[in-house]
Design an enzyme around this catalytic site. Structure first.
Site, PDB file in Angstrom:
ATOM      1  N   LYS A   1       1.025  -1.076  -0.043  1.00 23.29           N
ATOM      2  CA  LYS A   1      -0.099   0.058   0.006  1.00 23.29           C
ATOM      3  C   LYS A   1       1.116   1.396   0.003  1.00 23.29           C
ATOM      4  CE  LYS A   1      -3.655   2.433   2.658  1.00 23.29           C
ATOM      5  NZ  LYS A   1      -4.513   2.289   3.521  1.00 23.29           N
TER       6      LYS A   1
ATOM      7  N   LYS B   1      -2.212  -1.724  -3.850  1.00 22.87           N
ATOM      8  CA  LYS B   1      -2.780  -0.545  -3.854  1.00 22.87           C
ATOM      9  C   LYS B   1      -2.124   0.818  -3.951  1.00 22.87           C
ATOM     10  CE  LYS B   1      -5.775   1.850  -0.709  1.00 22.87           C
ATOM     11  NZ  LYS B   1      -6.168   2.051   0.861  1.00 22.87           N
TER      12      LYS B   1
HETATM   13  C1  PBG Z   1      -7.801   3.348   5.538  1.00 22.05           C
HETATM   14  C2  PBG Z   1      -7.773   3.245   4.001  1.00 22.05           C
HETATM   15  C3  PBG Z   1      -7.726   4.059   3.001  1.00 22.05           C
HETATM   16  C4  PBG Z   1      -8.094   3.566   1.802  1.00 22.05           C
HETATM   17  C5  PBG Z   1      -8.557   2.323   1.891  1.00 22.05           C
HETATM   18  N1  PBG Z   1      -8.423   2.076   3.393  1.00 22.05           N
HETATM   19  C6  PBG Z   1      -7.327   5.499   2.997  1.00 22.05           C
HETATM   20  C7  PBG Z   1      -5.599   5.803   3.290  1.00 22.05           C
HETATM   21  O1  PBG Z   1      -5.034   4.856   3.508  1.00 22.05           O
HETATM   22  O2  PBG Z   1      -5.630   6.909   3.374  1.00 22.05           O
HETATM   23  C8  PBG Z   1      -8.203   4.248   0.461  1.00 22.05           C
HETATM   24  C9  PBG Z   1      -9.077   3.575  -0.484  1.00 22.05           C
HETATM   25  C10 PBG Z   1      -9.432   4.429  -1.961  1.00 22.05           C
HETATM   26  O3  PBG Z   1      -8.723   5.603  -2.006  1.00 22.05           O
HETATM   27  O4  PBG Z   1     -10.402   4.221  -2.491  1.00 22.05           O
HETATM   28  N2  PBG Z   1      -6.241   3.291   5.635  1.00 22.05           N
END
Ligand code: PBG
Length: 327
Positions: A196, A249
């Protein structure tokens, strides 16, 4: 003079042959629809930067889940918007919290649908970070692990089919696995957001969930978009700690890592086609610059080609409808 080689065009010339030899296909059953569920009905409503996506009431979430299941969509991924936030994010592990109630309601009303839950603290903390924040504003990795495990167990207890930690703390998969096992949830799989990145593409999500960090950013725990080998290491560590499947992601600018993680890890890889990626397509389509249907189906197909077994996408319902129309 004819060349003896195969002419590629022979196989492309008719629709039947294109279908016969197509390497990858998107199915509704491998799409995962994210749902935002608001505890306070005053927080429910449309999300400006995600046209067509809503912060749902509990009843609204059950209805959306039912419609998704009717369309053959494989799963939903739940995100909670609590009525009250605090320093620790305690609403995240409340047995009567919004996600816990939504899981139970969806599992009882739409039993065939797989329910994933996002396990994180940022939607629940006043500071918007994904973990425990110290007096000097740093996110404390190890102190956060216990809280995340508590959140995951509360989701499993509510009936979640899979828990998906998205916080990116080191060691959280192992800590969640240990706690799930200790509480008797040995069969609840962990879908780990392994690779991520600290990405600009999460902007609309943070508007939707009110989870933008109040200070600083997430670069101390989310990954640098420049680093691909590090993504593979993260994925392998999560696998060793007990992850059952992995998420890469965002998706569109990270196809190389979907492929790399898939070839390095022995477990399924899921792509998260995130909020900003959805918003870009929506905005361009609204302006008449892109054909939304063709663009979305091309994107989803390309994520399959990169190696994703499933894709988390805000376009799931549209895509399922378009796929049904094509068949
Ligand atoms: C929570 C989380 C996020 C997303 C999914 N889980 C936000 C982040 O990390 O700031 C983002 C998903 C998206 O942009 O569709 N940590």
């Amino acid at each position: 003079m004819a060349f003896p080689q195969t002419r590629m065009r022979r196989l492309r010339a008719t629709a039947g042959l294109r279908g016969l030899f197509r390497e990858n296909e998107v199915r509704a059953s491998d799409l995962i629809l994210p749902l935002f569920v608001a505890e306070a009905s005053t927080d429910a409503g449309p999300i400006e930067s995600l046209p067509g996506v809503w912060r749902l009431t509990l009843a609204g979430a059950v209805e959306e889940a039912r419609l998704a299941a009717e369309q053959g969509i494989g799963a939903v991924m739940l995100f909670g918007i609590p009525a009250e936030k605090d320093e620790q994010g305690s609403a995240a592990w409340d047995a009567e919290g919004v996600v816990q109630l939504a899981v139970a309601a969806i599992k009882s009303e739409v039993p065939g649908l797989i329910v994933n839950t996002d396990v994180c603290l940022c939607e629940y903390t006043t500071h918007g970070h994904c973990g425990v924040v110290t007096a000097d504003g740093a996110v404390e990795n190890d102190a956060t692990l216990e809280l995340l495990a508590r959140v995951a167990v509360s989701h499993a207890r509510a009936g979640a089919d899979l828990v998906a930690p998205s916080d990116m703390m080191d060691g959280r998969v192992g800590s969640i696995r240990a706690e799930l096992d200790a509480e008797g949830f040995v069969d609840t799989p962990i879908l780990a957001y392994s690779a991520k990145f600290a990405s600009a593409f999460y902007g609309p999500f943070r508007e939707a969930a009110g989870s933008a960090p109040a200070f600083g950013d997430r670069r101390a725990y989310q990954m640098d978009p420049a680093n691909g080998r590090e993504a593979v290491r993260e994925a392998l560590l999560d696998q060793e700690e007990g992850a059952d499947a992995l998420i890469v992601k965002p998706a569109l600018a990270y196809g190389d890592l979907i492929a790399a993680v898939k070839s390095a890890a022995g477990i399924p890889v899921v792509a998260y086609n995130v909020s900003g990626e959805y918003a870009m397509v929506k905005a361009a389509a609204a302006a008449g610059y892109l054909d939304e249907r063709a663009t979305v189906l091309e994107i989803l197909t390309s994520l399959r080609r990169a190696g994703a077994v499933a894709t988390i996408t805000y376009h799931a319902k549209d895509a399922a409808r378009w796929l049904a129309e094509e068949n």
